[in-house]
Write a protein that holds these residues in place. Structure first.
Motif, PDB file in Angstrom:
ATOM      1  N   SER A  45       1.670  -0.009  -6.189  1.00 55.41           N
ATOM      2  CA  SER A  45       0.391  -0.004  -5.477  1.00 55.41           C
ATOM      3  C   SER A  45      -0.375  -1.301  -5.676  1.00 55.41           C
ATOM      4  CB  SER A  45      -0.454   1.195  -5.907  1.00 55.41           C
ATOM      5  OG  SER A  45       0.158   2.378  -5.437  1.00 55.41           O
ATOM      6  N   THR A  47       1.018  -4.149  -6.073  1.00 49.03           N
ATOM      7  CA  THR A  47       1.744  -5.107  -5.243  1.00 49.03           C
ATOM      8  C   THR A  47       1.222  -5.088  -3.813  1.00 49.03           C
ATOM      9  OG1 THR A  47       3.708  -4.834  -6.614  1.00 49.03           O
ATOM     10  CG2 THR A  47       4.043  -5.769  -4.424  1.00 49.03           C
ATOM     11  N   LYS A  48       0.982  -3.906  -3.271  1.00 45.57           N
ATOM     12  CA  LYS A  48       0.473  -3.803  -1.895  1.00 45.57           C
ATOM     13  C   LYS A  48      -0.896  -4.460  -1.774  1.00 45.57           C
ATOM     14  CE  LYS A  48       1.863   0.456  -2.138  1.00 45.57           C
ATOM     15  NZ  LYS A  48       2.174   1.784  -2.205  1.00 45.57           N
ATOM     16  N   SER A  49      -1.740  -4.306  -2.770  1.00 48.99           N
ATOM     17  CA  SER A  49      -3.060  -4.924  -2.738  1.00 48.99           C
ATOM     18  C   SER A  49      -2.959  -6.444  -2.808  1.00 48.99           C
ATOM     19  CB  SER A  49      -3.911  -4.416  -3.908  1.00 48.99           C
ATOM     20  OG  SER A  49      -4.098  -3.030  -3.806  1.00 48.99           O
ATOM     21  N   SER A  52      -1.752  -7.901   0.471  1.00 48.73           N
ATOM     22  CA  SER A  52      -2.791  -7.966   1.504  1.00 48.73           C
ATOM     23  C   SER A  52      -3.716  -9.158   1.271  1.00 48.73           C
ATOM     24  CB  SER A  52      -3.569  -6.661   1.579  1.00 48.73           C
ATOM     25  OG  SER A  52      -4.343  -6.456   0.416  1.00 48.73           O
ATOM     26  N   LEU A  96       0.549  -3.407   6.886  1.00 48.18           N
ATOM     27  CA  LEU A  96      -0.521  -3.380   5.893  1.00 48.18           C
ATOM     28  C   LEU A  96      -1.183  -2.007   5.788  1.00 48.18           C
ATOM     29  CD1 LEU A  96      -2.255  -6.804   6.620  1.00 48.18           C
ATOM     30  CD2 LEU A  96      -1.082  -6.165   4.494  1.00 48.18           C
ATOM     31  N   THR A 139       6.995   1.979   1.054  1.00 51.56           N
ATOM     32  CA  THR A 139       6.966   0.670   0.397  1.00 51.56           C
ATOM     33  C   THR A 139       7.927  -0.305   1.061  1.00 51.56           C
ATOM     34  OG1 THR A 139       8.625   1.301  -1.243  1.00 51.56           O
ATOM     35  CG2 THR A 139       6.315   1.671  -1.823  1.00 51.56           C
ATOM     36  N   THR A 142       6.260  -3.265   2.477  1.00 55.11           N
ATOM     37  CA  THR A 142       5.861  -4.257   1.472  1.00 55.11           C
ATOM     38  C   THR A 142       6.947  -5.308   1.310  1.00 55.11           C
ATOM     39  OG1 THR A 142       4.591  -2.558   0.317  1.00 55.11           O
ATOM     40  CG2 THR A 142       5.094  -4.551  -0.910  1.00 55.11           C
TER      41      THR A 142
END
Length: 145
Positions: A45, A47-49, A52, A96, A139, A142
């Motif tokens: 999680s 990593t996703k932030s 972005s 995203l 994911t 990502t």
């Protein structure tokens, strides 16, 4: 910082550590729950932030126009599978916001992770018969980003 650390320990018990850098200097570093800077953690999680944020930086630097660009604009050598009609319309914004469709019901981590080319494997899973714009936790996007 004591109030900050108390808040972390009481309200955000899943935080293992925080390190803050400003102007290339470490200005704060603290670990919680017996974690240290040497511990390895699963951070999907986070990593996703971070991705972005990096997308925003790429737009700011002119490497990307905006998040409405189509994903395939960035992969000109990718060959779309015959009969595929959805992937062509999927945007960076869809990845995203996790509103891109995929060709699976349950995320096939091992198919991507065991592949020699994670990006190609992830792109091969993108699209299908699902609807663009419907939330779909994944994911795989990502890895494409």
């Amino acid at each position: 910082m004591n109030n900050f650390e108390d808040l972390i320990e009481k309200e955000y018990s899943n935080i293992a550590g925080i390190a803050i850098r400003k102007d290339n200097h470490l200005i704060y570093e603290k670990y919680f729950d017996e974690y240290t800077q040497d511990d390895a953690l699963h951070i999907a999680s986070v990593t996703k932030s971070i991705i972005s944020i990096l997308i925003g930086m790429a737009i700011d630097k002119g490497y990307m126009k905006n998040i409405e660009q189509h994903v395939l604009d960035f992969f000109p050598d990718y060959t779309v599978k015959r009969g595929e009609k959805t992937i062509q319309n999927i945007t960076i914004a869809n990845l995203l916001s996790m509103t891109a469709p995929y060709k699976y019901k349950s995320e096939p981590y091992t198919k991507v992770y065991s592949s020699d080319d994670w990006v190609k494997a992830a792109l091969d899973l993108l699209g299908g018969k699902g609807s663009i714009g419907v939330f779909n936790y994944s994911t795989v996007g990502t890895h494409i980003l």
